[in-house]
Design a protein around this motif. Structure first.
Motif, PDB file in Angstrom:
ATOM      1  N   GLU A   1       0.851  -1.181   0.000  1.00 15.73           N
ATOM      2  CA  GLU A   1       0.000   0.000   0.000  1.00 15.73           C
ATOM      3  C   GLU A   1       0.896   1.243   0.000  1.00 15.73           C
ATOM      4  O   GLU A   1       2.111   1.158   0.209  1.00 15.73           O
ATOM      5  CB  GLU A   1      -0.900   0.019   1.237  1.00 15.73           C
ATOM      6  CG  GLU A   1      -1.856  -1.156   1.318  1.00 15.73           C
ATOM      7  CD  GLU A   1      -2.768  -1.092   2.538  1.00 15.73           C
ATOM      8  OE1 GLU A   1      -3.025   0.030   3.042  1.00 15.73           O
ATOM      9  OE2 GLU A   1      -3.219  -2.158   3.004  1.00 15.73           O
TER      10      GLU A   1
ATOM     11  N   GLY B   1      -6.234  -6.234  -3.251  1.00 15.55           N
ATOM     12  CA  GLY B   1      -4.896  -6.822  -3.176  1.00 15.55           C
ATOM     13  C   GLY B   1      -4.817  -7.957  -2.186  1.00 15.55           C
ATOM     14  O   GLY B   1      -3.728  -8.383  -1.816  1.00 15.55           O
TER      15      GLY B   1
ATOM     16  N   ARG C   1       0.505  -6.381   1.249  1.00 16.81           N
ATOM     17  CA  ARG C   1      -0.606  -7.270   0.895  1.00 16.81           C
ATOM     18  C   ARG C   1      -0.072  -8.578   0.313  1.00 16.81           C
ATOM     19  O   ARG C   1       1.078  -8.682  -0.079  1.00 16.81           O
ATOM     20  CB  ARG C   1      -1.519  -6.596  -0.129  1.00 16.81           C
ATOM     21  CG  ARG C   1      -2.190  -5.305   0.327  1.00 16.81           C
ATOM     22  CD  ARG C   1      -3.254  -5.545   1.368  1.00 16.81           C
ATOM     23  NE  ARG C   1      -4.023  -4.330   1.618  1.00 16.81           N
ATOM     24  CZ  ARG C   1      -5.281  -4.126   1.189  1.00 16.81           C
ATOM     25  NH1 ARG C   1      -5.909  -5.064   0.505  1.00 16.81           N
ATOM     26  NH2 ARG C   1      -5.904  -2.989   1.458  1.00 16.81           N
TER      27      ARG C   1
ATOM     28  N   PHE D   1      -1.613  -4.528  -4.965  1.00 19.68           N
ATOM     29  CA  PHE D   1      -2.542  -3.558  -4.388  1.00 19.68           C
ATOM     30  C   PHE D   1      -3.017  -2.619  -5.479  1.00 19.68           C
ATOM     31  O   PHE D   1      -2.233  -2.035  -6.219  1.00 19.68           O
ATOM     32  CB  PHE D   1      -1.829  -2.767  -3.278  1.00 19.68           C
ATOM     33  CG  PHE D   1      -2.707  -1.732  -2.628  1.00 19.68           C
ATOM     34  CD1 PHE D   1      -3.759  -2.111  -1.815  1.00 19.68           C
ATOM     35  CD2 PHE D   1      -2.467  -0.385  -2.839  1.00 19.68           C
ATOM     36  CE1 PHE D   1      -4.568  -1.155  -1.223  1.00 19.68           C
ATOM     37  CE2 PHE D   1      -3.270   0.578  -2.256  1.00 19.68           C
ATOM     38  CZ  PHE D   1      -4.330   0.188  -1.437  1.00 19.68           C
TER      39      PHE D   1
END
Length: 281
Positions: free
Chosen positions: A174, A206, A276, A280
């Motif tokens: 992120e 994600g 993630r 993402f």
């Protein structure tokens, strides 16, 4: 032939929606609306059905998140220092369960100062994720902002350093969030993963969060430790240092419950990067 690797949390979400009676067509539309391709939707919906069929047998359903490869620094040779992007990072402390690694000198003093200066004009009262949207909460009283991924040269350099250090694709991260905690500000203990029973939409961007890196940009005079209450661990902010921790599934058994203790005097600034299990978006 190109094969798309979809995040396990997406299969979990599809399976849960099917159990509540949602149709395949409705789920396909939801995925397309969130930016997934037709091919990805077909794979997720088709493979989820196959997994559900297997679960109807005598074996219990496997927790798919357990099989996810996790971000992690390579500490196999027990190094005291790791050099990434010309930055000589010291390994201060490690813990296996929960998986926690504390680093010194992850950021230079100049990088800390520039990141705070870039973030300051955009700071707003921090929120927490509600069922439908982000909301204000007495449990989180900091100010914060998000950088877009690769928004500036500095942000891009730090993101690449994180990706290299933790052996995780840059696009699986992120945007960096910068937070300022003034006197009395805190963040009550919480988990960073999304509970799939309550938060469906974030998982479509994600997959599940699987790791967190907290970078300390400015240390307060008193208070402001990052606390892990279940294991009685407190990590006190030191400018340029960072703490990494991962969680292999969205469950309290990961012992990843953590919080930001109240700042007693001065200011604490941190930059947080959530990773993630998939790209993402």
């Amino acid at each position: 032939m190109h094969t798309t690797i979809l995040p396990p949390a997406l299969y979990t979400w599809v399976a849960e929606q099917r159990r509540t009676g949602q149709s395949i067509e409705r789920l396909r539309k939801a995925m397309l609306d969130k930016g997934w391709s037709e091919q990805d939707a077909e794979v997720a919906l088709g493979e989820s059905d196959q997994r559900a069929d297997k679960a109807h047998g005598t074996h219990e359903t496997t927790d798919v998140a357990v099989t996810v490869k996790l971000p992690a620094p390579d500490l196999s040779a027990a190094p005291q220092y790791l050099t990434v992007d010309g930055q000589r990072i010291k390994v201060l402390q490690t813990l296996e369960h929960p998986r926690i690694v504390v680093f010194a000198d992850f950021l230079s003093d100049e990088e800390c100062e520039l990141l705070m200066a870039s973030a300051r004009p955009r700071l707003e009262r921090s929120t927490v994720l509600g069922k439908e949207e982000s909301v204000l909460s007495k449990k989180r009283t900091s100010e914060g902002m998000f950088f877009r991924r690769q928004e500036t040269e500095l942000v891009g350099r730090i993101e690449q350093r994180i990706s290299t250090l933790l052996n995780w694709p840059l696009e699986f991260g992120e945007g960096i969030q910068v937070l300022r905690y003034g006197p009395g500000a805190e963040f009550a203990p919480h988990h960073d993963y999304f509970d799939p029973r309550h938060f469906e939409k974030p998982l479509l961007r994600g997959g599940q969060r699987v790791a967190t890196l907290i970078m300390y940009l400015h240390e307060p005079e008193q208070g402001g430790a990052t606390v892990f209450p279940e294991i009685n661990l407190s990590i006190f902010p030191a400018k340029g240092s960072a703490v990494f921790f991962s969680y292999h599934k969205p469950d309290p058994s990961t012992l990843s419950l953590h919080g930001g203790a109240p700042v007693i005097a001065g200011e604490k600034w941190i930059a947080t990067k959530w990773l993630r299990e998939g790209k993402f978006i």
